[in-house]
Write a protein that holds these residues in place. Structure first.
Motif, mmCIF file in Angstrom:
data_model
loop_
_atom_site.group_PDB
_atom_site.id
_atom_site.type_symbol
_atom_site.label_atom_id
_atom_site.label_comp_id
_atom_site.label_asym_id
_atom_site.label_seq_id
_atom_site.Cartn_x
_atom_site.Cartn_y
_atom_site.Cartn_z
ATOM 1 N N GLY A 196 0.778 -1.209 0.108
ATOM 2 C CA GLY A 196 -0.011 -0.088 0.205
ATOM 3 C C GLY A 196 0.875 1.189 0.016
ATOM 4 N N LEU A 197 2.092 1.169 -0.328
ATOM 5 C CA LEU A 197 3.067 2.367 -0.341
ATOM 6 C C LEU A 197 3.631 2.979 -1.594
ATOM 7 N N LYS A 198 3.539 4.186 -1.683
ATOM 8 C CA LYS A 198 4.081 4.802 -2.837
ATOM 9 C C LYS A 198 5.024 5.762 -2.548
ATOM 10 N N ILE A 199 6.088 5.983 -3.108
ATOM 11 C CA ILE A 199 7.165 6.979 -2.973
ATOM 12 C C ILE A 199 7.445 7.674 -4.414
ATOM 13 N N ASP A 200 7.313 8.961 -4.365
ATOM 14 C CA ASP A 200 7.593 9.562 -5.833
ATOM 15 C C ASP A 200 8.349 10.799 -5.506
ATOM 16 N N ASN A 201 9.127 11.044 -6.598
ATOM 17 C CA ASN A 201 10.157 12.252 -6.645
ATOM 18 C C ASN A 201 11.424 12.015 -5.757
ATOM 19 N N MET A 202 11.561 10.848 -5.502
ATOM 20 C CA MET A 202 12.679 10.609 -4.520
ATOM 21 C C MET A 202 13.910 11.038 -5.108
ATOM 22 N N VAL A 203 14.991 11.686 -4.174
ATOM 23 C CA VAL A 203 16.140 12.254 -4.762
ATOM 24 C C VAL A 203 17.341 11.121 -4.088
ATOM 25 N N LEU A 264 0.718 6.243 1.903
ATOM 26 C CA LEU A 264 0.400 4.872 2.420
ATOM 27 C C LEU A 264 -1.053 5.012 2.300
ATOM 28 N N GLY A 265 -1.689 3.614 1.804
ATOM 29 C CA GLY A 265 -3.066 3.419 1.635
ATOM 30 C C GLY A 265 -3.824 4.454 0.856
ATOM 31 N N GLY A 266 -3.062 5.218 -0.068
ATOM 32 C CA GLY A 266 -3.756 6.242 -0.561
ATOM 33 C C GLY A 266 -3.737 7.652 -0.192
ATOM 34 N N GLN A 267 -3.163 7.603 1.238
ATOM 35 C CA GLN A 267 -3.022 8.946 1.860
ATOM 36 C C GLN A 267 -1.544 9.347 1.990
ATOM 37 N N MET A 268 -1.473 10.788 1.968
ATOM 38 C CA MET A 268 -0.033 11.302 1.931
ATOM 39 C C MET A 268 0.254 11.188 3.336
ATOM 40 N N LEU A 269 1.492 10.647 3.535
ATOM 41 C CA LEU A 269 2.238 10.747 5.001
ATOM 42 C C LEU A 269 2.953 11.757 5.074
ATOM 43 N N GLY A 270 3.787 12.269 4.111
ATOM 44 C CA GLY A 270 4.609 13.461 4.217
ATOM 45 C C GLY A 270 6.135 13.066 3.481
ATOM 46 N N ALA A 271 6.992 13.679 3.980
ATOM 47 C CA ALA A 271 8.528 13.598 3.397
ATOM 48 C C ALA A 271 9.173 12.775 4.513
ATOM 49 N N ILE A 272 10.128 12.123 3.754
ATOM 50 C CA ILE A 272 11.337 11.244 4.703
ATOM 51 C C ILE A 272 12.588 11.583 4.168
#
Length: 289
Positions: A196-203, A264-272
Motif C-alpha cells: 500500500g506504499l508509494k514513493i514519488d520524486n525521490m532524490v 500509504l493506503g492512498g493517503q499522503m504521509l509526508g516527506a522522509i
C-alpha cells in the motif's frame, strides 16, 4: 540529448575532458577505433520485454515458481526539461554523449573509463519497469511485488577495472571494481499491491546534499551526485560470488536520500529524509542452494 549549458560551478565539479572519440551507434562495432586503446561513444536505447527467473524443480526444495520483471526500458530522459536543477532541453530517448576509453596496462589490468563527451555536463539516463510479480509453476500469476518503478538521473563518471589479485590465503582471483559518480533526480516506486506504499520524486544525492541546502539554500551540482564503488569477485573455492562495498574513502558509498512524497493506503504521509546513508560496511555473497 543536447549538451547542457552549465554555470562555472558545474565546470568546477566536472571531470576533465579526454580526447575526442569516434561515434558508436546502437551496437555498431564498425565505428570502434583501436589505436592506443579502444574509444567508444555510447548511443543506447534498450528495451527488454521481460526477465524471468524460474526456481527449477530438480533440486530438493525447488518448486518451479517464477519471478518476472516486465517491460524494462533503459535510455535517456526524453521529455525531461531539467537535470540537477539546471535546464536540460532536447533530451532524447537514448543515453548518448557519453564516451568510454578502454586500455590494458603493462601488468595486464584492463581499465575502462567513462565520462561525458564534453567532460562537463552530466549525461541523463532513465530506467523504467512496468511490474515485478511472482508466478506459480503452472503459470498462474501470484503476488505483485512492484507495481511500477522509474528512475531518472545523471552520470558524471564511470570506471571499471579488471585484474587478478591474491587474497590473504595466497589464492588468486579475478577482481572487478566498478566506480561511478551518479545522482538520482526523480525515483518513483509503486508498492501499492504488496504494501500500500508509494514513493514519488525521490532524490538520491551525495553526502553533502542536505548540508549544502542548509548553507546555500539550494544544492550544488557536486552535492547532487554520489560516488559509489564496489568490488566483485568469485570466491577462489567456488563457494559464491561476492559484492563488496567496503571503502577507506570517507566520501565513497555514503549518500543522502530525500523522499518528498510518501503515501500509504492512498493517503499522503509526508516527506522522509535519510542523511549520510553509509554502505561501506556492506558485503554480500551470492550462492545457489
Amino acid at each position: 540529448m543536447k549538451k547542457i549549458a552549465f554555470s562555472l560551478s558545474v565546470l568546477a565539479a566536472s571531470l576533465s575532458a579526454h580526447a575526442e572519440l569516434s561515434e558508436l551507434g546502437d551496437y555498431d562495432l564498425t565505428k570502434v577505433t583501436g589505436q592506443a586503446g579502444v574509444d567508444i561513444e555510447l548511443d543506447l536505447a534498450l528495451d527488454i520485454g521481460s526477465i524471468v527467473y524460474t526456481d527449477t524443480t530438480d533440486g530438493l526444495d525447488g518448486d518451479g515458481g517464477s519471478l518476472s520483471i516486465s517491460t524494462i526500458h533503459i535510455g535517456g530522459g526524453e521529455g525531461r526539461s531539467t537535470l540537477f536543477g539546471f535546464p536540460n532541453p532536447g533530451n532524447t530517448a537514448n543515453i548518448d554523449d557519453f564516451k568510454f576509453i578502454i586500455d590494458i596496462d603493462s601488468t595486464g589490468k584492463m581499465v575502462l573509463n567513462g565520462s561525458p563527451t564534453n567532460g562537463i555536463s552530466p549525461v541523463d539516463f532513465e530506467i523504467t519497469v512496468d511490474e515485478v510479480f511472482l508466478s506459480a509453476a503452472n503459470g498462474t500469476k501470484g503476488a505483485t511485488l512492484v507495481d511500477g518503478f522509474s528512475v531518472y538521473g545523471g552520470a558524471l563518471y564511470f570506471k571499471a577495472t579488471i585484474e587478478d589479485k591474491v587474497n590473504a590465503a595466497s589464492q588468486m582471483y579475478t577482481n572487478i571494481q566498478l566506480s561511478a559518480q551518479v545522482g538520482i533526480e526523480d525515483m518513483d516506486i509503486d508498492l501499492t499491491s504488496m504494501l500500500g506504499l508509494k514513493i514519488d520524486n525521490m532524490v538520491v544525492a551525495g553526502a553533502e546534499y542536505f548540508e549544502t541546502i542548509e548553507e546555500n539554500g539550494s544544492p550544488t551540482t557536486t552535492s547532487r551526485v554520489a560516488t559509489l564503488r564496489a568490488n566483485m569477485f568469485a570466491e577462489p573455492d567456488g563457494s559464491g560470488f561476492v559484492v563488496d562495498f567496503s571503502s577507506g574513502l570517507s566520501a565513497t558509498n555514503v549518500f543522502d536520500i530525500y523522499a518528498p512524497e510518501v503515501s500509504l493506503g492512498g493517503q499522503m504521509l509526508g516527506a522522509i529524509s535519510l542523511d549520510d546513508v553509509d554502505i561501506r560496511g556492506v558485503s554480500m555473497k551470492f550462492a545457489g542452494h
